[in-house]
Structure formats: structure tokens, C-alpha cells
Design a protein around this motif. Structure first.
Motif, PDB file in Angstrom:
ATOM      1  N   PHE A 197       0.851  -1.182   0.000  1.00 25.58           N
ATOM      2  CA  PHE A 197       0.000   0.000   0.000  1.00 25.58           C
ATOM      3  C   PHE A 197       0.893   1.241   0.000  1.00 25.58           C
ATOM      4  N   ARG A 198       0.700   2.091  -1.003  1.00 23.11           N
ATOM      5  CA  ARG A 198       1.549   3.279  -1.167  1.00 23.11           C
ATOM      6  C   ARG A 198       0.682   4.532  -1.184  1.00 23.11           C
ATOM      7  N   LEU A 199       1.061   5.524  -0.376  1.00 24.68           N
ATOM      8  CA  LEU A 199       0.325   6.783  -0.316  1.00 24.68           C
ATOM      9  C   LEU A 199       0.559   7.572  -1.600  1.00 24.68           C
ATOM     10  N   GLU A 200      -0.533   8.013  -2.222  1.00 23.69           N
ATOM     11  CA  GLU A 200      -0.430   8.802  -3.448  1.00 23.69           C
ATOM     12  C   GLU A 200      -0.581  10.291  -3.175  1.00 23.69           C
ATOM     13  N   ARG A 201      -1.606  10.687  -2.447  1.00 24.32           N
ATOM     14  CA  ARG A 201      -1.794  12.117  -2.180  1.00 24.32           C
ATOM     15  C   ARG A 201      -2.739  12.280  -0.997  1.00 24.32           C
ATOM     16  N   ILE A 202      -2.775  13.498  -0.474  1.00 26.99           N
ATOM     17  CA  ILE A 202      -3.650  13.851   0.640  1.00 26.99           C
ATOM     18  C   ILE A 202      -4.544  15.002   0.196  1.00 26.99           C
ATOM     19  N   GLU A 203      -5.834  14.822   0.370  1.00 24.61           N
ATOM     20  CA  GLU A 203      -6.814  15.834   0.001  1.00 24.61           C
ATOM     21  C   GLU A 203      -7.600  16.268   1.236  1.00 24.61           C
ATOM     22  N   THR A 204      -8.184  17.456   1.147  1.00 23.61           N
ATOM     23  CA  THR A 204      -9.075  17.940   2.204  1.00 23.61           C
ATOM     24  C   THR A 204     -10.496  18.143   1.693  1.00 23.61           C
ATOM     25  N   ASN A 205     -10.670  18.096   0.375  1.00 23.45           N
ATOM     26  CA  ASN A 205     -11.995  18.240  -0.224  1.00 23.45           C
ATOM     27  C   ASN A 205     -12.464  16.863  -0.696  1.00 23.45           C
ATOM     28  N   PRO A 206     -13.622  16.380  -0.205  1.00 24.18           N
ATOM     29  CA  PRO A 206     -14.088  15.047  -0.608  1.00 24.18           C
ATOM     30  C   PRO A 206     -14.294  14.898  -2.108  1.00 24.18           C
ATOM     31  N   ARG A 207     -14.565  15.992  -2.813  1.00 20.48           N
ATOM     32  CA  ARG A 207     -14.783  15.885  -4.260  1.00 20.48           C
ATOM     33  C   ARG A 207     -13.524  15.439  -4.982  1.00 20.48           C
ATOM     34  N   PHE A 208     -12.349  15.740  -4.415  1.00 18.29           N
ATOM     35  CA  PHE A 208     -11.081  15.359  -5.032  1.00 18.29           C
ATOM     36  C   PHE A 208     -10.587  13.997  -4.551  1.00 18.29           C
ATOM     37  N   ALA A 209     -11.370  13.320  -3.724  1.00 15.26           N
ATOM     38  CA  ALA A 209     -10.967  12.022  -3.181  1.00 15.26           C
ATOM     39  C   ALA A 209     -11.844  10.898  -3.718  1.00 15.26           C
ATOM     40  N   THR A 210     -12.468  11.112  -4.861  1.00 17.71           N
ATOM     41  CA  THR A 210     -13.329  10.090  -5.453  1.00 17.71           C
ATOM     42  C   THR A 210     -12.466   9.049  -6.143  1.00 17.71           C
ATOM     43  N   ILE A 211     -12.481   7.830  -5.618  1.00 17.32           N
ATOM     44  CA  ILE A 211     -11.666   6.750  -6.165  1.00 17.32           C
ATOM     45  C   ILE A 211     -12.513   5.689  -6.850  1.00 17.32           C
ATOM     46  N   THR A 212     -13.832   5.786  -6.750  1.00 16.79           N
ATOM     47  CA  THR A 212     -14.733   4.855  -7.416  1.00 16.79           C
ATOM     48  C   THR A 212     -16.090   5.522  -7.557  1.00 16.79           C
ATOM     49  N   GLN A 213     -17.014   4.882  -8.244  1.00 19.48           N
ATOM     50  CA  GLN A 213     -18.341   5.444  -8.424  1.00 19.48           C
ATOM     51  C   GLN A 213     -19.091   5.483  -7.101  1.00 19.48           C
ATOM     52  N   GLY A 214     -19.967   6.475  -6.996  1.00 21.96           N
ATOM     53  CA  GLY A 214     -20.652   6.689  -5.728  1.00 21.96           C
ATOM     54  C   GLY A 214     -21.559   5.552  -5.301  1.00 21.96           C
ATOM     55  N   ASN A 215     -22.132   4.809  -6.238  1.00 10.21           N
ATOM     56  CA  ASN A 215     -23.038   3.729  -5.866  1.00 10.21           C
ATOM     57  C   ASN A 215     -22.321   2.400  -5.643  1.00 10.21           C
ATOM     58  N   ASN A 216     -20.995   2.370  -5.764  1.00 10.41           N
ATOM     59  CA  ASN A 216     -20.243   1.139  -5.508  1.00 10.41           C
ATOM     60  C   ASN A 216     -20.090   0.929  -4.005  1.00 10.41           C
ATOM     61  N   ALA A 217     -20.190  -0.317  -3.597  1.00  7.96           N
ATOM     62  CA  ALA A 217     -20.076  -0.658  -2.180  1.00  7.96           C
ATOM     63  C   ALA A 217     -18.618  -0.877  -1.795  1.00  7.96           C
TER      64      ALA A 217
END
Length: 352
Positions: A197-217
Motif C-alpha cells: 500500500f503506497r500513499l499517493e496524495r492527501i486531500e481535504t476536499n471530498p470531491r477530489f478524493a473520489t476513487i470509485t463510483q458513488g453507488n459502488n459498495a
């Protein structure tokens, strides 16, 4: 005439009942439901337990995959808590206690909207799985870790300054802690499946932390970290798509389980097979004879084979040729000396 028409219209409306678009908010006694009862019916009761859903929300969330179907996750994250307790204690030089609150399944979009801000949203990548996950550090833990690493006094809670972004120093210190947590998470998954597991970046705005579609579990892991009078939360969100490469391993009930295989019975069966007696036939020669010749055989008749004395004979088990050998004598008995092994499906022998 108009009175008759009005009465007829009223009778038709009463017989037809309410319009399809109208919601009947009355119970069996005819009492109108208040707002709290409507919220409870729809599953939006804020006073209800977080782990218990009711009403229509129960039907909506029924499509989510329950994390209990992946029982190995409990073992992995229990191991993570033990590793983090030691690592963070070495990092902060303070008494650190970590507790695993609960593991649950949640839609990524719903979780992203529920994150209390300000918070640090750390996007990490599982390199072997070629997918991403999310680690969230709440503001209480951010200020607590910064206070401890910069030599704050014990017994005093960390000072919070709301309404401002995190400074570069705070981000750098939290990045150190996140790298430690990701290293421990790598070690926790290592007995199950090697992954980095490797850290890529740190965000403070949730809009910039979207890593998958919103309806995915995904799997949501909530952990609480206590450092004396200071405390905070760390949450790990891993989409099910990220865990898909090791899904079969996570379905195991215990580490190293192999479905449909019992090593004790396998070893016993192997030993018994090695002790089995089999009949080996040495074929000195073969020839084709007509039925007319067989009927004319008499005692003393000679049958000619195409095998010479120096030729090799074939050893068979049933109908399967196994070896070629040379014939001879040993202690007054006919014996054979095995020379080559005949591989299954091959027409000739292979020198053993």
C-alpha cells in the motif's frame, strides 16, 4: 337538476378513492402520521442505531454485500490494530491505545458525504491489485498527533483552530503517521496475499478524493486512537472492486484454509496407496495366430515369437506398459532387470 349532478359527482369521487399520486399518511384508526413517524417509516430516524436500518432504507441497502461474507477481514484488521499499537507508540513515544470500533459495508458516495470536515483524506494505492483505497484522519486526531509530535504537554487536550486549512507542517506530520499505518496494513495483509500500500496524495476536499463510483459498495473500518487525554479516529474505506483479486482468500474461515482438501486424510490415503500390492506381468513376446491354427494345437506343438534371447521384454500393470527389462536367472529362477521407464502415452521407453 344541478343538485342531482353535484350529488352524483360526490358519490363517484367517494367510490373512486384517493388519487394514485396521493400518499395515505393515516393509520388504521384514521389518525394522520406526524413527521417523526414518517421519518421512522422511511428509515431516516436520526435517533436510531447506526448499525440498524429500518423502513425503505433497509430495502435500498439490501443489495450491499455484507462484510460478514468475507470473514478473513476480521482477522486482517485485528492484526492491523495490534501492529498499529506498537508502531504508533514508537512514533509518538507515548502510550497509544487503538480499538477497532466496527467493520461495515457502505456505499462510497454515502460515506463520502458523511465525512465530518475538516479532515485529511489520504488516497493510497494497492500496487499488486492495481486499485485504490481511502484512509480518513479526522481533525481531532490531526491536532492530537501534531501536538504530541511537537512536544505538547501531557494532560492537556490539543487546541483546535476551526475554519482554516491544515498547514504544511500539519500535513507533513500526518503524512508520516499515514505511511506508518499503511506499512502496518501491508504487514497485516501479507500472510493472506502480498500487497504494498503506497500513499499517493492527501486531500481535504471530498470531491477530489473520489476513487470509485458513488453507488459502488465498500468495506468501512472505523478505528479509535487514544493517546492519554487526546483521541481521534482513523477510517479505512476499501471498495469491493479493490478486494476482488483476493476475494476467494477473504472467503476463508481461517488462515490457510483450503476448501475440499484435508491434509490428514490426504497423507493417510497416500501411505495406503504406497502399500498396495499390484501384479506386474513380464511379456516375453506376442504374436497373432488364427483360430484354425489354435484348434489344431496339440501337446508338444511349437509356437514361434518374433522375440530373440537378447531382446528386452515389457513389464505391464494391467493393460498399461510400465518398464522395459532384460531377462535372466537369479538363484535358479527367471528374473528381469529393469532398464527403462515407459512414460504414459509414449510408444517407447525413457532412460530412468
Amino acid at each position: 337538476m344541478s343538485d342531482v349532478s353535484d350529488n352524483s359527482a360526490e358519490e363517484i369521487e367517494s367510490a373512486a378513492g384517493p388519487a394514485p399520486g396521493d400518499l395515505d399518511m393515516t393509520d388504521e384508526e384514521g389518525r394522520i402520521l406526524d413527521q417523526d413517524e414518517i421519518d421512522e417509516l422511511l428509515g431516516f430516524d436520526e435517533d436510531a442505531d447506526e448499525l440498524q436500518s429500518t423502513g425503505i432504507m433497509e430495502l435500498i441497502n439490501s443489495a450491499l454485500v455484507n462484510y460478514e461474507r468475507l470473514p478473513m477481514l476480521d482477522i486482517v484488521f485485528d492484526r492491523l490494530v495490534r501492529l498499529m499499537s506498537t508502531s504508533l507508540r514508537n512514533l509518538t513515544s507515548d502510550n497509544v491505545e487503538i480499538s477497532l470500533d466496527h467493520i461495515s459495508s457502505v456505499r462510497f458516495g454515502d460515506y463520502l458525504n458523511s465525512i465530518p470536515l475538516p479532515a485529511m483524506l489520504c488516497i493510497f494505492k494497492a500496487e499488486e491489485w492495481d486499485d485504490h483505497g481511502l484512509l480518513v484522519v479526522d481533525s481531532a486526531l490531526v491536532y492530537s498527533v501534531v501536538d504530541v509530535l511537537l512536544g505538547g504537554r501531557r494532560g492537556t487536550s490539543a487546541m483546535r483552530v476551526e475554519g482554516r486549512p491544515f498547514t504544511t507542517i500539519e500535513t507533513t506530520l500526518i503524512e508520516r503517521m499515514v505511511n506508518v499505518v499503511l506499512g502496518d496494513m501491508t504487514s497485516a495483509f501479507d500472510p493472506l496475499s502480498p500487497v504494498n500500500f503506497r500513499l499517493e496524495r492527501i486531500e481535504t476536499n471530498p470531491r477530489f478524493a473520489t476513487i470509485t463510483q458513488g453507488n459502488n459498495a465498500g468495506v468501512l473500518v472505523r478505528m479509535r486512537i487514544d493517546m492519554g487525554d487526546r483521541s481521534g479516529r482513523v477510517e479505512v474505506m476499501i471498495p469491493y472492486a479493490t478486494l476482488e483479486p483476493i476475494r476467494e482468500l477473504l472467503l476463508q474461515m481461517f488462515m490457510g484454509e483450503k476448501f475440499g482438501q484435508d491434509s490428514i486424510w490426504e497423507n493417510h490415503l497416500t501411505n495406503e496407496l504406497y502399500m498396495t500390492d499390484i501384479e506386474v506381468q513380464a511379456i516375453l513376446g506376442e504374436t497373432t495366430v488364427s483360430l484354425h491354427d489354435i484348434l489344431n494345437w496339440e501337446p508338444g506343438a511349437t509356437v514361434m515369437f518374433n522375440t530373440r534371447v537378447e531382446d528386452s521384454v515389457e513389464l505391464r500393470v494391467g493393460e498399461h506398459p510400465m518398464f522395459t527389462a532384460k531377462t535372466g536367472q537369479r538363484q535358479g529362477r527367471i528374473a528381469v532387470n529393469v532398464e527403462t521407464y515407459i512414460a504414459p502415452g509414449s510408444g517407447g521407453g525413457k532412460r530412468s
